[in-house]
Design a protein around this motif. Structure first.
Motif, mmCIF file in Angstrom:
data_model
loop_
_atom_site.group_PDB
_atom_site.id
_atom_site.type_symbol
_atom_site.label_atom_id
_atom_site.label_comp_id
_atom_site.label_asym_id
_atom_site.label_seq_id
_atom_site.Cartn_x
_atom_site.Cartn_y
_atom_site.Cartn_z
ATOM 1 N N GLU A 15 0.654 -0.895 0.426
ATOM 2 C CA GLU A 15 0.119 -0.118 0.481
ATOM 3 C C GLU A 15 1.104 1.230 0.008
ATOM 4 O OE1 GLU A 15 -4.136 -0.384 2.157
ATOM 5 O OE2 GLU A 15 -2.311 -1.106 3.608
ATOM 6 N N ALA A 16 0.399 2.489 -0.541
ATOM 7 C CA ALA A 16 1.457 3.180 -0.946
ATOM 8 C C ALA A 16 0.790 4.479 -1.465
ATOM 9 C CB ALA A 16 3.037 3.207 -1.977
ATOM 10 N N GLU A 17 1.934 5.110 -1.941
ATOM 11 C CA GLU A 17 0.778 6.648 -2.926
ATOM 12 C C GLU A 17 2.204 6.845 -3.584
ATOM 13 O OE1 GLU A 17 1.513 10.824 -0.897
ATOM 14 O OE2 GLU A 17 -0.197 9.438 -0.309
ATOM 15 N N VAL A 18 1.938 7.594 -4.834
ATOM 16 C CA VAL A 18 3.635 8.338 -5.354
ATOM 17 C C VAL A 18 3.965 9.286 -5.431
ATOM 18 C CG1 VAL A 18 4.110 9.459 -7.824
ATOM 19 C CG2 VAL A 18 1.936 7.485 -7.517
ATOM 20 N N GLU A 19 5.373 9.069 -4.793
ATOM 21 C CA GLU A 19 6.038 10.592 -3.756
ATOM 22 C C GLU A 19 7.218 11.617 -5.096
ATOM 23 O OE1 GLU A 19 9.164 8.561 -1.773
ATOM 24 O OE2 GLU A 19 7.253 6.530 -0.601
ATOM 25 N N PRO A 20 7.637 12.692 -4.584
ATOM 26 C CA PRO A 20 7.151 13.554 -5.511
ATOM 27 C C PRO A 20 9.439 12.790 -6.446
ATOM 28 C CG PRO A 20 6.884 14.594 -3.550
ATOM 29 C CD PRO A 20 6.835 13.160 -3.362
ATOM 30 N N ARG A 21 9.722 11.923 -6.082
ATOM 31 C CA ARG A 21 11.108 11.106 -6.071
ATOM 32 C C ARG A 21 10.446 10.283 -7.334
ATOM 33 N NH1 ARG A 21 12.918 6.397 -2.437
ATOM 34 N NH2 ARG A 21 10.981 6.258 -1.380
ATOM 35 N N PHE A 22 9.491 9.732 -7.672
ATOM 36 C CA PHE A 22 9.197 8.869 -8.673
ATOM 37 C C PHE A 22 8.369 9.860 -9.894
ATOM 38 C CE2 PHE A 22 6.815 5.476 -4.988
ATOM 39 C CZ PHE A 22 8.031 5.611 -4.569
ATOM 40 N N LEU A 23 8.640 10.521 -10.225
ATOM 41 C CA LEU A 23 8.563 11.005 -10.994
ATOM 42 C C LEU A 23 9.152 11.632 -12.203
ATOM 43 C CD1 LEU A 23 5.999 14.436 -9.737
ATOM 44 C CD2 LEU A 23 5.531 11.745 -10.602
ATOM 45 N N ASP A 24 9.286 11.507 -13.359
ATOM 46 C CA ASP A 24 10.495 11.777 -14.526
ATOM 47 C C ASP A 24 9.684 12.333 -14.947
ATOM 48 O OD1 ASP A 24 7.519 11.339 -16.306
ATOM 49 O OD2 ASP A 24 8.807 8.701 -16.317
ATOM 50 N N ALA A 25 10.417 13.447 -16.500
ATOM 51 C CA ALA A 25 10.311 14.109 -16.874
ATOM 52 C C ALA A 25 8.904 14.732 -17.878
ATOM 53 C CB ALA A 25 11.105 14.545 -17.724
ATOM 54 N N LEU A 73 -1.117 0.338 -17.610
ATOM 55 C CA LEU A 73 -2.082 0.350 -18.787
ATOM 56 C C LEU A 73 -2.062 1.175 -18.618
ATOM 57 C CD1 LEU A 73 -3.109 -3.535 -17.596
ATOM 58 C CD2 LEU A 73 -2.631 -2.965 -19.218
ATOM 59 N N SER A 74 -2.252 2.381 -17.766
ATOM 60 C CA SER A 74 -2.544 3.916 -16.910
ATOM 61 C C SER A 74 -1.552 4.370 -16.809
ATOM 62 C CB SER A 74 -3.975 3.729 -16.970
ATOM 63 O OG SER A 74 -3.777 3.176 -15.189
ATOM 64 N N GLU A 75 -1.552 5.381 -16.077
ATOM 65 C CA GLU A 75 -0.695 6.568 -16.029
ATOM 66 C C GLU A 75 -0.846 6.828 -14.375
ATOM 67 O OE1 GLU A 75 0.868 10.639 -17.203
ATOM 68 O OE2 GLU A 75 -1.242 11.269 -17.055
ATOM 69 N N LEU A 76 1.185 6.932 -13.543
ATOM 70 C CA LEU A 76 -0.075 7.022 -11.932
ATOM 71 C C LEU A 76 0.983 8.572 -11.962
ATOM 72 C CD1 LEU A 76 0.693 3.785 -10.626
ATOM 73 C CD2 LEU A 76 -1.736 5.318 -10.346
ATOM 74 N N ARG A 77 0.742 9.600 -10.849
ATOM 75 C CA ARG A 77 1.094 10.567 -10.991
ATOM 76 C C ARG A 77 0.466 10.512 -9.021
ATOM 77 N NH1 ARG A 77 -1.512 15.263 -14.934
ATOM 78 N NH2 ARG A 77 0.848 15.747 -14.963
ATOM 79 N N GLU A 78 1.533 12.379 -9.085
ATOM 80 C CA GLU A 78 1.700 12.331 -8.241
ATOM 81 C C GLU A 78 0.612 12.362 -6.861
ATOM 82 O OE1 GLU A 78 4.324 15.417 -5.251
ATOM 83 O OE2 GLU A 78 3.863 16.129 -7.224
ATOM 84 N N ALA A 79 1.485 12.048 -5.885
ATOM 85 C CA ALA A 79 -0.053 11.386 -4.373
ATOM 86 C C ALA A 79 -0.912 10.377 -4.657
ATOM 87 C CB ALA A 79 -0.948 12.738 -4.176
ATOM 88 N N ASP A 80 -1.224 9.915 -5.808
ATOM 89 C CA ASP A 80 -1.972 8.852 -5.902
ATOM 90 C C ASP A 80 -1.731 7.460 -5.492
ATOM 91 O OD1 ASP A 80 -3.322 10.215 -8.115
ATOM 92 O OD2 ASP A 80 -2.262 9.239 -10.077
#
Length: 280
Positions: A15-25, A73-80
């Protein structure tokens, strides 16, 4: 679209959420972090099913990845917020085929699917080794995974190859035929002996050929040597040994071309007798 109930039937392992460090360009989660979270799910699953750090250290065992396939299959964005669910598609004496789903909890949809083959290793010899009986029992007691819908992958092709051999060895032609399209074409020199033509067109004609062959062949044993999957051509090539009527096995090759996960064309080729000392 993948049924969420199928994904949630497997064990919740992250169980997690997308952290800022997970993001790319592109402003969404980079592929490396999908793999990172899926891998966390695998190790959580291991820990629950006897493959925990204490066992691995005490028994001097390890788990190595052999193959993996990820579908995004679909994108995940910050805090998702997201969940990872993990289950075993197939447990063999030395290997496990895992299926994992990553669920976007906000959109209530599957964001990614991963299949991974892992092998049980003796760390002293760095070679594969069978699971202990109690470990295998724990693995088999977990909620079983079912193959995901969608195109065939390397992992599912390997599973298909083993199931194909098992079906023939129990003389279950219908189980084999279930994977053929109605308009499939099959070519084999042995077909001419049983139905008068090496080219068999259509599923009904293929059924008649295999029924006639099995009626005359009293013993049959196939042994798979290798399965080679080409995603580009949607072709599976099986290298195996065929022993018929109690005779010495001969080398055989079967090529299968798929369309929407059904075989539309196949050809069987037969070669020399298996020499003594060949790999078993």
């Amino acid at each position: 679209m993948i049924d969420l109930s199928r994904a949630r039937a497997l064990e919740l392992t992250v169980e997690a959420e997308v952290e800022p460090r997970f993001l790319d360009a592109m402003g969404h989660m980079n592929v490396a972090w999908y793999v990172y979270l899926f891998d966390r799910g695998i190790w959580t699953f291991f820990a629950r099913h006897r493959l925990d750090p204490q066992y691995l250290q005490t028994a001097n065992r390890g788990m190595f990845a052999l193959e993996e396939n990820v579908r995004y299959l679909s994108e995940l964005r910050e805090a998702d917020p997201l969940d990872v669910h993990t289950g075993v598609l197939e447990a063999r004496p030395k290997t496990l085929l895992f299926l994992q789903y990553m669920i976007d909890k906000q959109k209530q949809k599957v964001a990614a699917v991963r299949e991974v083959v892992a092998v049980h290793i003796d760390l002293a010899t760095r070679r594969s080794v069978a699971f202990a009986d109690d470990v295998m029992a724990r693995l088999l007691a977990a909620p079983p995974a079912e193959p995901p819908a969608g195109p065939m992958t390397e992992a599912s092709a390997q599973k298909f190859a083993r199931a194909w051999v098992d079906a023939w060895n129990r003389r279950d032609a219908e189980a084999v035929l279930a994977h053929y399209a109605e308009d499939a074409v099959f070519i084999s020199p042995k077909a001419e002996r049983f139905v008068g033509n090496a080219y068999v067109s259509g599923k009904a004609a293929l059924r008649a050929y295999w029924q006639a062959a099995l009626a005359q062949i009293q013993s049959l044993e196939f042994s798979l040597d290798e399965a080679i999957w080409s995603a580009r051509s949607q072709t599976l090539t099986l290298l195996y040994r065929a022993a018929l009527q109690g005779q010495a096995p001969t080398r055989a090759v079967e090529v299968m071309r798929f369309r929407e996960n059904l075989i539309v064309w196949g050809e069987a080729l037969y070669g020399a007798a298996v020499a003594s000392g060949d790999r078993a």
